[in-house]
Motif scaffolding. Sequence first.
Motif: not given
Length: 632
Positions: A30-32, A168, A171-172, A175, A180-181, A183, A194-195
Amino acid sequence: MLQAIGLTSTRHRGLPPAVDDLTFEAGSGSVTALLGPPGSGKTSTLRLMLELEPGRGVTYFRGRPLHRVAHPAREVGVLLGDVPGHPARTVRGQLRMLCAAAGVPASRADEVLDAAGLVGLGDQRIGTLSLGMDRRLALASALLADPHTLILDEPAEGLVAREADWLHGMLRSHADRGGTVLYTTRDPKEAARSAGHVVTIDSGRLLADQEAADFSRTRLRPRVAVRSPHAARLAAIISREARAARRSVEVVTEASSSRLSVYGSSCAEIGDTAFRHGLPVHQLADEVGDTGPASRPRDSGVLGDGLRDNGLLRDCDPLSEGEGEGKGGDGAAAAARPATGIGAVAAASRRAAGGRAPAVESAGAQLPPRIRRRPARGPLRPVRYELRRLFGVRSTTLIVAVTLVASAAVSVVLARNGRAPLPNVLVAWPSLLPLPPAALGAGLLGALSFGDEFRYPALAAGRGTVPRRLGLLLAKLAVSAGVALSLGLLVVLVSAESLRLVYGGDLVQVPSNVMSLAASWSGLTVGCAWAGLLAAGIFRVTAAGVAAVLAVPVLMVPLIEAVPKAPTARSMSGLPGRLRELTWLQWPQEADRWVLALVRVVAHPVGTALTLSLSVLVCAYLFTSLRGRVRW
């Protein structure tokens, strides 16, 4: 999974810490987004996690703190600021140099170039890249070692919408492959868009830890942006009609007196209202507004009752969960709040360590572990890194070319009157110059070896220093010595060929003491290169290295020549034989001549001055390195 537990930065001059008891998680796959306004402690949080700043707390990367990861670049990819690369280096050259630092094959550079959409820009200089391309290069650098975790500080700041969407998307994609992302961002709309998970902080403390859907519902609200020269009158009319119709409409006057933000209405309703009352409207648009984070007292950590009573908790409380929006009293709010403090430290540390209790200091059992700022790591393949660093910029070729041309010109001028000795003519060293061009060129290349490292710290992005590891120092010494020897040989060959071309072939003859001359010339060029390298490493600037090289003939040699000389009572002629007996080694008789030549070089005033200078510089370099490690 990434777990940050009890992060607390060090207080400075009695000010509150930039990060205060911050605990959160960023899950794999997931993107956090770490959301907060400027000055909320986002960057300090990342630096604490990466052990770049002293403080307290612990961060686990898949169950291990960063200092216990054997190859950090293969576990964590970091983007803090812009690419710290030499502006004259090409994009491909920068990545190939970083491949040697990370210990991955050079072919990986072409792979990340393709992934970052930079294939067509591989031969372009870093200094000519646009902001979007520079950010792509930074992301490619973070992905070089194929890390599991990506940590990025405001990666989309300043980018246009198309570049931000591409970033983004990358980044996805990382993930989705199980990575693990994490930002940071200051834009709540960007975080919601985006998260998949949003962690909200302010003043270094945790405000909310939510899924993206919950964050959008509690933090972002649709609104109508209205701009009118009669904004105050229009606001009063909208509020009066909403009260008459018993509708929940909120009108907020923006900083500009001609702009309104209307919550709970639509463009059609506001347009009709303005038309009925004959009020001109210059702008009427649907937007998504940020209600702002709900603040809470620093001592209690709960929301005040007044905030809950006036209905704001329902709309903008980032701590409330779905079914308990504004209803459930203190119990629901407490259940929604993430655990912080030593209890969370102990629980999360036991989870990460497989049930074992966390290691805390015995003197302060209620405090999380101390974070020590650790020195930067050196490159895993230091010689390969140094070769790519040296020959990846045009300045090296330019210095070598200027040195050869100047040496050839000086040699031709010296040989014109026929009074200069042949060795001085071949190395282009007139008595007017403190050093020949080759020694100055070797010293400048040695000074740039550490000078460029400190000016463009590709090895230690965000640390503010360059690693002083023994492997990196030995690699720089070896490479600079090889370059100095090659430069010295080229100067002699070019000078001899220039003399043959200008004056004929009878001028240049091999002298009888060629071994001693070769040792002297090699020692001078290598010594100047090392003096420049060590001085630049100590004082962290190229000019200091050049000054150290010039100080040998200008300052040290006159001091040594001024020392009174006593009559010589003993001779060192039997030194090679005594060394052979002492070391029990057998070497060919030819080696005796090299040993004696080396002794004569050291006994010469220039050789003695260079030896003393190098001894002082080596001791100073070791002292500063050890002092830096003790300080960390």
